[in-house]
Design a protein around this motif. Structure first.
Motif, PDB file in Angstrom:
ATOM      1  N   ALA A  10      -8.227 -10.254   1.120  1.00  0.00           N
ATOM      2  CA  ALA A  10      -7.395  -9.541   2.097  1.00  0.00           C
ATOM      3  C   ALA A  10      -6.358 -10.471   2.720  1.00  0.00           C
ATOM      4  O   ALA A  10      -5.203 -10.081   2.900  1.00  0.00           O
ATOM      5  N   VAL A  11      -6.776 -11.695   3.047  1.00  0.00           N
ATOM      6  CA  VAL A  11      -5.844 -12.658   3.642  1.00  0.00           C
ATOM      7  C   VAL A  11      -4.726 -12.985   2.669  1.00  0.00           C
ATOM      8  O   VAL A  11      -3.545 -13.020   3.030  1.00  0.00           O
ATOM      9  N   GLU A  12      -5.094 -13.231   1.409  1.00  0.00           N
ATOM     10  CA  GLU A  12      -4.098 -13.592   0.399  1.00  0.00           C
ATOM     11  C   GLU A  12      -3.116 -12.447   0.124  1.00  0.00           C
ATOM     12  O   GLU A  12      -1.976 -12.682  -0.269  1.00  0.00           O
ATOM     13  N   SER A  13      -3.574 -11.211   0.338  1.00  0.00           N
ATOM     14  CA  SER A  13      -2.725 -10.054   0.038  1.00  0.00           C
ATOM     15  C   SER A  13      -1.777  -9.694   1.182  1.00  0.00           C
ATOM     16  O   SER A  13      -0.878  -8.877   1.005  1.00  0.00           O
ATOM     17  N   ALA A  14      -1.996 -10.301   2.360  1.00  0.00           N
ATOM     18  CA  ALA A  14      -1.270  -9.869   3.558  1.00  0.00           C
ATOM     19  C   ALA A  14       0.239  -9.936   3.391  1.00  0.00           C
ATOM     20  O   ALA A  14       0.965  -9.070   3.887  1.00  0.00           O
ATOM     21  N   ALA A  15       0.747 -10.957   2.699  1.00  0.00           N
ATOM     22  CA  ALA A  15       2.194 -11.131   2.589  1.00  0.00           C
ATOM     23  C   ALA A  15       2.829 -10.170   1.595  1.00  0.00           C
ATOM     24  O   ALA A  15       3.842  -9.533   1.904  1.00  0.00           O
ATOM     25  N   ASP A  16       2.235 -10.051   0.402  1.00  0.00           N
ATOM     26  CA  ASP A  16       2.891  -9.244  -0.634  1.00  0.00           C
ATOM     27  C   ASP A  16       2.264  -7.875  -0.872  1.00  0.00           C
ATOM     28  O   ASP A  16       2.860  -7.027  -1.526  1.00  0.00           O
ATOM     29  N   GLN A  17       1.062  -7.638  -0.330  1.00  0.00           N
ATOM     30  CA  GLN A  17       0.438  -6.317  -0.436  1.00  0.00           C
ATOM     31  C   GLN A  17      -0.156  -5.940   0.924  1.00  0.00           C
ATOM     32  O   GLN A  17      -1.372  -5.828   1.069  1.00  0.00           O
ATOM     33  N   PRO A  18       0.700  -5.752   1.918  1.00  0.00           N
ATOM     34  CA  PRO A  18       0.202  -5.496   3.275  1.00  0.00           C
ATOM     35  C   PRO A  18      -0.644  -4.234   3.401  1.00  0.00           C
ATOM     36  O   PRO A  18      -1.488  -4.146   4.287  1.00  0.00           O
ATOM     37  N   ASP A  19      -0.428  -3.261   2.502  1.00  0.00           N
ATOM     38  CA  ASP A  19      -1.235  -2.039   2.573  1.00  0.00           C
ATOM     39  C   ASP A  19      -2.702  -2.330   2.282  1.00  0.00           C
ATOM     40  O   ASP A  19      -3.598  -1.730   2.874  1.00  0.00           O
ATOM     41  N   VAL A  20      -2.954  -3.283   1.387  1.00  0.00           N
ATOM     42  CA  VAL A  20      -4.327  -3.669   1.067  1.00  0.00           C
ATOM     43  C   VAL A  20      -4.961  -4.395   2.251  1.00  0.00           C
ATOM     44  O   VAL A  20      -6.091  -4.098   2.651  1.00  0.00           O
ATOM     45  N   ALA A  21      -4.230  -5.347   2.816  1.00  0.00           N
ATOM     46  CA  ALA A  21      -4.741  -6.096   3.963  1.00  0.00           C
ATOM     47  C   ALA A  21      -4.993  -5.165   5.150  1.00  0.00           C
ATOM     48  O   ALA A  21      -6.001  -5.283   5.853  1.00  0.00           O
ATOM     49  N   ARG A  22      -4.072  -4.217   5.357  1.00  0.00           N
ATOM     50  CA  ARG A  22      -4.222  -3.269   6.464  1.00  0.00           C
ATOM     51  C   ARG A  22      -5.450  -2.380   6.263  1.00  0.00           C
ATOM     52  O   ARG A  22      -6.199  -2.115   7.198  1.00  0.00           O
ATOM     53  N   ALA A  23      -5.655  -1.943   5.033  1.00  0.00           N
ATOM     54  CA  ALA A  23      -6.821  -1.102   4.731  1.00  0.00           C
ATOM     55  C   ALA A  23      -8.104  -1.867   5.015  1.00  0.00           C
ATOM     56  O   ALA A  23      -9.060  -1.317   5.578  1.00  0.00           O
ATOM     57  N   PHE A  24      -8.126  -3.141   4.633  1.00  0.00           N
ATOM     58  CA  PHE A  24      -9.308  -3.980   4.867  1.00  0.00           C
ATOM     59  C   PHE A  24      -9.574  -4.111   6.364  1.00  0.00           C
ATOM     60  O   PHE A  24     -10.693  -3.924   6.827  1.00  0.00           O
ATOM     61  N   PHE A  25      -8.524  -4.430   7.129  1.00  0.00           N
ATOM     62  CA  PHE A  25      -8.704  -4.646   8.561  1.00  0.00           C
ATOM     63  C   PHE A  25      -9.128  -3.373   9.283  1.00  0.00           C
ATOM     64  O   PHE A  25     -10.044  -3.387  10.115  1.00  0.00           O
ATOM     65  N   GLU A  26      -8.479  -2.262   8.973  1.00  0.00           N
ATOM     66  CA  GLU A  26      -8.771  -1.015   9.677  1.00  0.00           C
ATOM     67  C   GLU A  26     -10.182  -0.519   9.379  1.00  0.00           C
ATOM     68  O   GLU A  26     -10.875  -0.030  10.271  1.00  0.00           O
ATOM     69  N   ALA A  27     -10.600  -0.643   8.115  1.00  0.00           N
ATOM     70  CA  ALA A  27     -11.936  -0.169   7.744  1.00  0.00           C
ATOM     71  C   ALA A  27     -13.021  -1.147   8.156  1.00  0.00           C
ATOM     72  O   ALA A  27     -14.174  -0.756   8.340  1.00  0.00           O
ATOM     73  N   GLY A  28     -12.637  -2.443   8.315  1.00  0.00           N
ATOM     74  CA  GLY A  28     -13.628  -3.465   8.607  1.00  0.00           C
ATOM     75  C   GLY A  28     -13.689  -3.868  10.063  1.00  0.00           C
ATOM     76  O   GLY A  28     -14.329  -3.188  10.877  1.00  0.00           O
ATOM     77  N   PRO A  29     -13.024  -4.974  10.429  1.00  0.00           N
ATOM     78  CA  PRO A  29     -13.118  -5.469  11.813  1.00  0.00           C
ATOM     79  C   PRO A  29     -12.754  -4.448  12.874  1.00  0.00           C
ATOM     80  O   PRO A  29     -13.438  -4.327  13.888  1.00  0.00           O
TER      81      PRO A  29
END
Length: 202
Positions: A109-128
């Motif tokens: 999720a961290v690695e995807s934050a810059a070029d795939q923010p939708d993936v990072a956002r999905a991880f954060f919203e569903a997780g923390p």
């Protein structure tokens, strides 16, 4: 005995999520839906029928884990046993940041934050975000029942999570992992809970 349609769908969903957890853990975002489908013994179209996209698959995968972590707060009797419920929740939180597969997902999720923010956002919203929200709801309920005195449940939820996880998550992400025994995990969760409950005693 034949399984009902709903049971079949649930079994497929669990197989897909199990396969996704394994493949994402091994390959990160480079994991293909074809490989996940192969591991789950389903077609790629079945995955898209269930989840629609890779970010939604990740969201479902993280949501399943969060449901396990927050389960102690959701039990009907949890409100009457705040120390036990919070300790169990804390124990699950520590175990989550100690789990190598969970760390792989977080790195992804961290690695995807810059070029795939939708993936990072999905991880954060569903997780923390979801786990903190459920904890805040629990603390709000305890305050309304007169067992705790918390003015800002959202902030208190952040405090509790920080007490439990501390720097372990960051240390593990950076490779400075130190295995904790079950007894150590229990001791950390219990100590954090007791200090938290004293700080917010009614």
């Amino acid at each position: 005995m034949a399984r009902l349609a709903g049971q079949i769908d649930l079994a497929k969903s669990e197989a897909i999520l199990d396969a996704a957890a394994a493949v994402f853990g091994e390959r990160g975002l480079a994991a293909s839906m074809e490989e996940i489908a192969r591991r789950a013994s389903v077609s790629k179209q079945t995955i898209y029928n269930h989840y629609g996209s890779k970010p939604e698959l990740i969201r479902a995968l993280v949501a399943r884990r969060v449901s396990e972590i927050t389960a102690p707060l959701m039990e009907p009797s949890a409100a009457e046993r705040p120390e036990e419920a919070l300790t169990a929740f804390g124990r699950f939180m520590i175990a989550a940041v100690e789990n190598p597969r969970g760390l792989s997902m977080l790195r992804m999720a961290v690695e995807s934050a810059a070029d795939q923010p939708d993936v990072a956002r999905a991880f954060f919203e569903a997780g923390p975000a979801t786990s903190r929200r459920r904890l805040a709801d629990f603390l709000r309920m305890e305050t309304q029942a007169g067992r705790l005195a918390i003015d800002d449940p959202e902030l208190a939820a952040e405090f509790f999570a920080s007490m439990v996880i501390g720097s372990r998550q960051l240390g593990n992400l950076l490779g400075a992992r130190r295995d904790l025994s079950e007894a150590q995990i229990e001791a950390i969760a219990l100590e954090a809970t007791r200090r938290f409950l004293r700080a917010y005693a009614a």
